[in-house]
Scaffold this motif. Structure first.
Motif, short mmCIF file in Angstrom:
data_model
loop_
_atom_site.label_atom_id
_atom_site.label_comp_id
_atom_site.label_asym_id
_atom_site.label_seq_id
_atom_site.Cartn_x
_atom_site.Cartn_y
_atom_site.Cartn_z
N LYS A 162 1.11 -1.26 -0.24
CA LYS A 162 0.21 -0.33 -0.08
C LYS A 162 0.66 0.92 0.71
CE LYS A 162 -4.46 -1.11 2.00
NZ LYS A 162 -5.47 -0.90 3.48
N GLU A 163 0.18 2.17 -0.58
CA GLU A 163 1.05 3.61 0.15
C GLU A 163 1.36 4.03 1.13
OE1 GLU A 163 2.79 6.07 -0.90
OE2 GLU A 163 2.17 7.04 -2.66
N TRP A 164 2.16 4.93 1.49
CA TRP A 164 1.78 5.49 2.66
C TRP A 164 0.39 6.27 3.27
CZ3 TRP A 164 6.51 9.32 2.99
CH2 TRP A 164 8.13 8.98 2.45
N ASN A 165 -0.01 5.68 4.89
CA ASN A 165 -0.96 6.50 4.96
C ASN A 165 -0.48 7.33 5.32
OD1 ASN A 165 -3.40 6.84 6.73
ND2 ASN A 165 -2.81 5.12 8.03
N TYR A 166 -1.32 8.54 4.69
CA TYR A 166 -1.50 10.22 5.34
C TYR A 166 -2.09 10.51 6.13
CZ TYR A 166 1.74 9.83 1.09
OH TYR A 166 2.38 9.33 0.41
N GLY A 167 -2.73 10.11 7.24
CA GLY A 167 -4.12 9.55 7.94
C GLY A 167 -5.01 11.53 7.82
N GLY A 168 -4.89 12.48 8.81
CA GLY A 168 -5.13 13.40 8.31
C GLY A 168 -5.56 14.11 6.75
N PHE A 169 -4.76 13.87 6.54
CA PHE A 169 -4.50 15.05 4.94
C PHE A 169 -5.29 13.51 4.00
CE2 PHE A 169 -0.44 16.28 7.65
CZ PHE A 169 -1.19 17.47 7.70
N LYS A 217 17.28 16.12 0.96
CA LYS A 217 17.91 16.75 2.35
C LYS A 217 17.62 15.93 3.72
CE LYS A 217 17.46 21.64 4.44
NZ LYS A 217 16.75 22.94 4.23
N LEU A 218 16.33 15.15 3.59
CA LEU A 218 15.42 14.66 4.66
C LEU A 218 15.79 13.22 4.76
CD1 LEU A 218 12.03 17.05 5.49
CD2 LEU A 218 14.24 17.39 6.66
N GLY A 219 16.12 12.97 3.58
CA GLY A 219 15.92 11.32 3.58
C GLY A 219 14.44 10.93 3.33
N ASP A 220 13.95 9.73 2.97
CA ASP A 220 12.90 9.09 2.82
C ASP A 220 12.40 9.09 4.12
OD1 ASP A 220 11.17 8.02 1.14
OD2 ASP A 220 11.84 5.79 1.72
N GLU A 221 13.16 8.92 5.08
CA GLU A 221 12.89 8.45 6.65
C GLU A 221 12.58 9.77 6.99
OE1 GLU A 221 13.80 7.15 10.85
OE2 GLU A 221 15.37 6.96 9.19
N GLY A 222 13.04 10.88 6.60
CA GLY A 222 12.88 12.32 7.70
C GLY A 222 11.16 13.02 7.02
N VAL A 223 11.14 12.80 5.33
CA VAL A 223 9.95 12.67 4.64
C VAL A 223 8.75 12.55 5.57
CG1 VAL A 223 8.27 12.80 2.59
CG2 VAL A 223 11.00 13.41 2.27
N ALA A 224 8.81 11.64 5.85
CA ALA A 224 7.42 10.44 6.38
C ALA A 224 7.26 10.74 7.66
CB ALA A 224 8.01 8.67 6.08
N ASP A 225 8.74 11.13 8.86
CA ASP A 225 8.02 11.35 10.04
C ASP A 225 7.96 12.86 9.81
OD1 ASP A 225 8.92 8.96 10.86
OD2 ASP A 225 10.91 9.89 11.10
N ALA A 226 8.11 14.03 8.90
CA ALA A 226 7.48 14.92 8.83
C ALA A 226 6.02 14.92 8.67
CB ALA A 226 8.67 15.91 8.15
N ILE A 227 5.48 14.10 7.79
CA ILE A 227 4.63 14.18 7.57
C ILE A 227 3.63 13.70 8.26
CG2 ILE A 227 2.32 13.00 5.99
CD1 ILE A 227 4.77 12.99 4.00
N ALA A 228 4.15 12.74 9.40
CA ALA A 228 3.46 12.19 10.41
C ALA A 228 3.83 12.97 11.43
CB ALA A 228 3.73 11.09 11.09
N VAL A 237 -2.67 9.91 13.17
CA VAL A 237 -2.80 8.62 12.18
C VAL A 237 -2.25 8.35 11.11
CG1 VAL A 237 -4.71 7.09 11.41
CG2 VAL A 237 -5.41 8.95 12.69
N ALA A 238 -1.27 9.25 10.19
CA ALA A 238 -0.59 8.56 9.50
C ALA A 238 1.17 7.95 10.52
CB ALA A 238 0.33 10.55 8.79
N GLU A 239 1.11 7.73 8.93
CA GLU A 239 2.29 6.39 9.67
C GLU A 239 3.69 6.85 10.34
OE1 GLU A 239 1.77 2.32 7.56
OE2 GLU A 239 2.06 3.68 6.05
N THR A 240 4.56 6.77 10.42
CA THR A 240 5.74 6.90 11.05
C THR A 240 6.72 6.59 9.67
OG1 THR A 240 6.26 5.23 12.32
CG2 THR A 240 5.72 7.43 13.03
#
Length: 259
Positions: A118-125, A158-169, A176-179
């Protein structure tokens, strides 16, 4: 006598070299026999892609263009005999996989579904505009968001894949968005299952239909450092090789079938 011995030596040397070359050829053939090729395909264009809405666990149907893109990829890969095929339960992924396999000239496998693709879970977005979610994150990193994703590779670098995901969360008000840890945990579980099944069934070619953020995540997990923020276009094909418990990249974002 010396001449005879010399000729005998040359003959034995030639035989030894021939045997060595033959052994190397057999070894290479054995390596090739055990190699698994994994085709990571992004789904075709969807309604939310057209309207610029956030689409993670939320789903929307393939557009006419998306349907055509999937068929074109299927035609491009029609001679590839897929032994296994995967998507998640998201309709846009499942239907893309079905359309690809429908064009194939060989007997095709049943599509297995796994949440790990599945795609990333973007939660409330989910369902909101891309600008609502991405603009604050881009601006916090002195970058500008636009619908062409002009600066996205800079954000990833700049952030890496991890940084981008965690910024959204972190910015999700519903929390609710995934880390990144949650995303990679399910992604790794999915790939472990694919490889285990491929080994069990002696599969050579595996089709996996996933999404635009999940495919880079899988790449970063499996071949760290190989993904450099390249766009993963709709119905692009990213190819991995798996051999001797190691992954390697063949191609990233191959769009030859839909251009």
């Amino acid at each position: 006598m010396k001449k005879i011995l010399r000729l005998l030596f040359v003959a034995l040397l030639g035989l030894s070299l021939t045997s060595g070359i033959s052994a190397q050829a057999k070894e290479k053939a054995a390596d090739k026999k055990d190699e698994i090729t994994i085709y990571l395909v992004r789904h075709g264009k969807t309604f939310f892609n057209t309207t610029g809405q956030v689409q993670g666990f939320a789903d929307s149907p393939l557009t006419d263009k998306g349907l055509e893109q999937a068929k074109q990829v299927g035609k491009g890969l029609k001679n590839t005999k897929f032994d296994l095929a995967y998507s998640s339960d998201l309709g846009r992924q499942r239907n893309t996989a079905k359309l690809i396999l429908a064009q194939n000239k060989n007997k095709t496998p049943k599509i297995s579904e796994h949440d790990g693709f599945k795609e990333w879970n973007y939660g409330g977005f989910e369902g909101k505009t891309n600008a609502e979610m991405w603009t604050p994150i881009f601006e916090a990193n002195d970058l500008k968001f636009d619908e062409e994703w002009t600066d996205y590779d800079k954000l990833v670098n700049k952030l890496g894949d991890e940084g981008v995901a965690d910024a959204i969360a972190e910015s999700d008000s519903l929390k609710v968005a995934e880390t990144y840890e949650e995303i990679t945990t399910r992604g790794q579980a999915a790939m472990d299952k694919v490889v285990a099944n491929a080994k069990k069934k002696k599969a050579k070619n595996v089709l996996i239909v996933s999404s635009g953020s999940m495919i880079p995540t899988l790449l970063e997990m499996l071949v760290p450092g190989e993904y450099q923020g390249e766009a993963i276009d709709k119905c692009s094909v990213t190819t991995l090789k798996y051999h001797d418990n190691k992954y390697s990249v063949d191609k990233i974002n191959d769009t030859q079938y839909v251009e």
